[in-house]
Design a protein around this motif. Structure first.
Motif, PDB file in Angstrom:
ATOM      1  N   PRO A  20      41.537  31.938  46.172  1.00 27.30           N
ATOM      2  CA  PRO A  20      41.840  33.191  45.478  1.00 27.30           C
ATOM      3  C   PRO A  20      42.336  33.032  44.046  1.00 27.30           C
ATOM      4  CG  PRO A  20      43.641  32.612  46.925  1.00 27.30           C
ATOM      5  CD  PRO A  20      42.599  31.551  47.114  1.00 27.30           C
ATOM      6  N   GLY A  21      42.377  31.813  43.541  1.00 23.72           N
ATOM      7  CA  GLY A  21      42.996  31.546  42.245  1.00 23.72           C
ATOM      8  C   GLY A  21      42.485  32.410  41.106  1.00 23.72           C
ATOM      9  N   LYS A  22      41.158  32.615  40.997  1.00 22.16           N
ATOM     10  CA  LYS A  22      40.617  33.375  39.863  1.00 22.16           C
ATOM     11  C   LYS A  22      41.076  34.826  39.898  1.00 22.16           C
ATOM     12  CE  LYS A  22      36.243  34.282  42.311  1.00 22.16           C
ATOM     13  NZ  LYS A  22      34.768  34.148  42.265  1.00 22.16           N
ATOM     14  N   TRP A  23      41.203  35.393  41.106  1.00 24.06           N
ATOM     15  CA  TRP A  23      41.642  36.787  41.236  1.00 24.06           C
ATOM     16  C   TRP A  23      43.142  36.902  40.986  1.00 24.06           C
ATOM     17  CZ3 TRP A  23      38.498  36.218  46.209  1.00 24.06           C
ATOM     18  CH2 TRP A  23      37.135  36.449  45.934  1.00 24.06           C
ATOM     19  N   VAL A  24      43.896  35.888  41.382  1.00 26.67           N
ATOM     20  CA  VAL A  24      45.339  35.889  41.138  1.00 26.67           C
ATOM     21  C   VAL A  24      45.615  35.854  39.638  1.00 26.67           C
ATOM     22  CG1 VAL A  24      47.479  34.581  41.451  1.00 26.67           C
ATOM     23  CG2 VAL A  24      45.889  34.854  43.364  1.00 26.67           C
ATOM     24  N   ARG A  25      44.838  35.068  38.890  1.00 32.21           N
ATOM     25  CA  ARG A  25      45.037  34.992  37.436  1.00 32.21           C
ATOM     26  C   ARG A  25      44.789  36.336  36.774  1.00 32.21           C
ATOM     27  NH1 ARG A  25      42.779  29.858  38.347  1.00 32.21           N
ATOM     28  NH2 ARG A  25      40.655  30.607  37.968  1.00 32.21           N
ATOM     29  N   VAL A  26      43.748  37.050  37.211  1.00 35.70           N
ATOM     30  CA  VAL A  26      43.479  38.380  36.651  1.00 35.70           C
ATOM     31  C   VAL A  26      44.626  39.327  36.989  1.00 35.70           C
ATOM     32  CG1 VAL A  26      41.909  40.359  36.670  1.00 35.70           C
ATOM     33  CG2 VAL A  26      40.981  38.038  36.750  1.00 35.70           C
ATOM     34  N   TRP A  27      45.121  39.263  38.216  1.00 35.17           N
ATOM     35  CA  TRP A  27      46.247  40.102  38.628  1.00 35.17           C
ATOM     36  C   TRP A  27      47.452  39.868  37.710  1.00 35.17           C
ATOM     37  CZ3 TRP A  27      47.113  43.609  42.719  1.00 35.17           C
ATOM     38  CH2 TRP A  27      48.455  43.958  42.924  1.00 35.17           C
ATOM     39  N   GLU A  28      47.779  38.610  37.454  1.00 35.42           N
ATOM     40  CA  GLU A  28      48.948  38.278  36.630  1.00 35.42           C
ATOM     41  C   GLU A  28      48.785  38.766  35.200  1.00 35.42           C
ATOM     42  OE1 GLU A  28      49.115  34.097  37.239  1.00 35.42           O
ATOM     43  OE2 GLU A  28      50.332  34.250  39.074  1.00 35.42           O
ATOM     44  N   GLU A  29      47.550  38.828  34.706  1.00 34.20           N
ATOM     45  CA  GLU A  29      47.302  39.345  33.363  1.00 34.20           C
ATOM     46  C   GLU A  29      47.458  40.862  33.315  1.00 34.20           C
ATOM     47  OE1 GLU A  29      43.413  38.034  32.422  1.00 34.20           O
ATOM     48  OE2 GLU A  29      43.964  35.915  32.224  1.00 34.20           O
ATOM     49  N   ARG A  30      46.978  41.549  34.348  1.00 30.98           N
ATOM     50  CA  ARG A  30      46.983  43.017  34.349  1.00 30.98           C
ATOM     51  C   ARG A  30      48.301  43.615  34.829  1.00 30.98           C
ATOM     52  NH1 ARG A  30      41.008  44.836  36.644  1.00 30.98           N
ATOM     53  NH2 ARG A  30      39.773  43.533  35.234  1.00 30.98           N
ATOM     54  N   LEU A  31      48.953  42.955  35.773  1.00 36.99           N
ATOM     55  CA  LEU A  31      50.188  43.481  36.346  1.00 36.99           C
ATOM     56  C   LEU A  31      51.280  42.415  36.320  1.00 36.99           C
ATOM     57  CD1 LEU A  31      47.604  44.720  38.207  1.00 36.99           C
ATOM     58  CD2 LEU A  31      49.509  46.045  39.114  1.00 36.99           C
ATOM     59  N   PRO A  32      51.722  42.010  35.127  1.00 38.65           N
ATOM     60  CA  PRO A  32      52.716  40.938  35.038  1.00 38.65           C
ATOM     61  C   PRO A  32      54.065  41.315  35.655  1.00 38.65           C
ATOM     62  CG  PRO A  32      52.387  41.997  32.907  1.00 38.65           C
ATOM     63  CD  PRO A  32      51.332  42.538  33.815  1.00 38.65           C
ATOM     64  N   ASP A  33      54.323  42.614  35.842  1.00 38.43           N
ATOM     65  CA  ASP A  33      55.595  43.055  36.419  1.00 38.43           C
ATOM     66  C   ASP A  33      55.562  43.159  37.936  1.00 38.43           C
ATOM     67  OD1 ASP A  33      53.732  45.125  36.102  1.00 38.43           O
ATOM     68  OD2 ASP A  33      55.288  46.669  36.234  1.00 38.43           O
TER      69      ASP A  33
END
Length: 281
Positions: A20-33
């Motif tokens: 799931p790493g690629k999706w987790v990275r996108v999540w962290e960019e869009r929803l850092p909080d």
């Protein structure tokens, strides 16, 4: 209907072979909080973890109970056969299920393939896990059919694998509880489906500015207004610009096209009469 969490966080369960790493990275960019916690479980515990509220969503292998879980299929994996590098199957580019008729084929208890009839000869005992089956393959006892991601997960230098085109395949899906479709789940659905920030339906969506003035059609910046510019230069309304600066009245011609001498400012014609010497009588 979605629900908003007071202190948002997101727990994502995933089974072996899923990355799931690629999706987790996108999540962290869009929803850092909003922190995302990964929960790794054996393949048979993926659905159970969701039903016990130990995770918000999961990357699991189908099938799942559709009466309890919503599921969006994401991709289907290629099935491969794992064997020692010096095995006779290494000479083939691709293997068929019928090629395994004389081989001992392991069927571990956590097998992810939906077999209608097991190929090859059965082992004396079923290995408990895929990892245990890999150890037996390395010992030269038999071979193992698995999704390609599991063959890579359990990679060993002394083993290799080939594609088996006519074998059952395993599907990976995003799943969550049927009545728990939250805003954060909608956000993760958008990420795994490749939606951009602006097209996402979750809380990370960027809304257009409400106070941005709308430009009227055809009102391009810098376009001159009617009656302005060169045409209006050198005279007032009705003067006609350059055309009105030469002694023409109202921008037109006077009687037969000759300039009206001495009228409306004189112009060049008026100046010529004024300078001509009078004849003596």
């Amino acid at each position: 209907m979605t629900e908003m969490q007071a202190n948002p966080s997101f727990r994502l369960v995933y089974v072996p072979g899923v990355t799931p790493g690629k999706w987790v990275r996108v999540w962290e960019e869009r929803l850092p909080d909003v922190p995302l916690t990964l929960v790794a479980v054996p393949v048979e515990d993926g659905a159970r973890t969701l039903l016990e509220d130990a995770a918000d969503a999961g990357l699991v292998r189908l099938p799942v109970d559709r009466d309890s879980l919503s599921a969006i299929p994401l991709y289907t994996e290629t099935t491969v056969i794992v064997f020692p590098k010096d095995h006779w199957l290494a000479a083939a580019d691709e293997v068929a299920v019928t090629d395994l008729a004389e081989e001992v084929v392991f069927h571990p208890l956590d097998d992810t393939l939906d077999w209608q009839g097991l190929p090859g000869r059965p082992a004396i005992e079923r290995p408990a896990t895929t990892a245990d089956a890999i150890e037996l393959v390395a010992a030269g006892v038999g071979v193992l059919l698995v999704p390609q991601s599991l063959a890579r997960l359990h990679h060993r230098r002394d083993l290799t694998f080939r594609t088996v085109a006519d074998a059952p395949q395993s599907q990976i899906a995003l799943a969550w509880q049927l009545d728990r479709t939250t805003d954060l789940i909608e956000e993760f659905i958008g990420i795994v489906r490749g939606r951009t920030v602006n097209s996402s339906r979750g809380r990370g969506q960027t809304a257009p500015a409400a106070d941005q003035p709308k430009q009227k059609p055809g009102a391009a910046a810098g376009r001159p207004r009617a009656g302005s510019g060169k045409a209006a230069a050198g005279g007032r309304a009705g003067a006609g610009g350059k055309a009105a600066a030469g002694g023409r009245s109202g921008g037109g011609k006077s009687g037969g096209g000759k300039p009206a001498a001495g009228k409306s400012g004189g112009g060049k014609a008026g100046a010529a009469r004024k300078g001509r010497p009078r004849r003596s009588s």
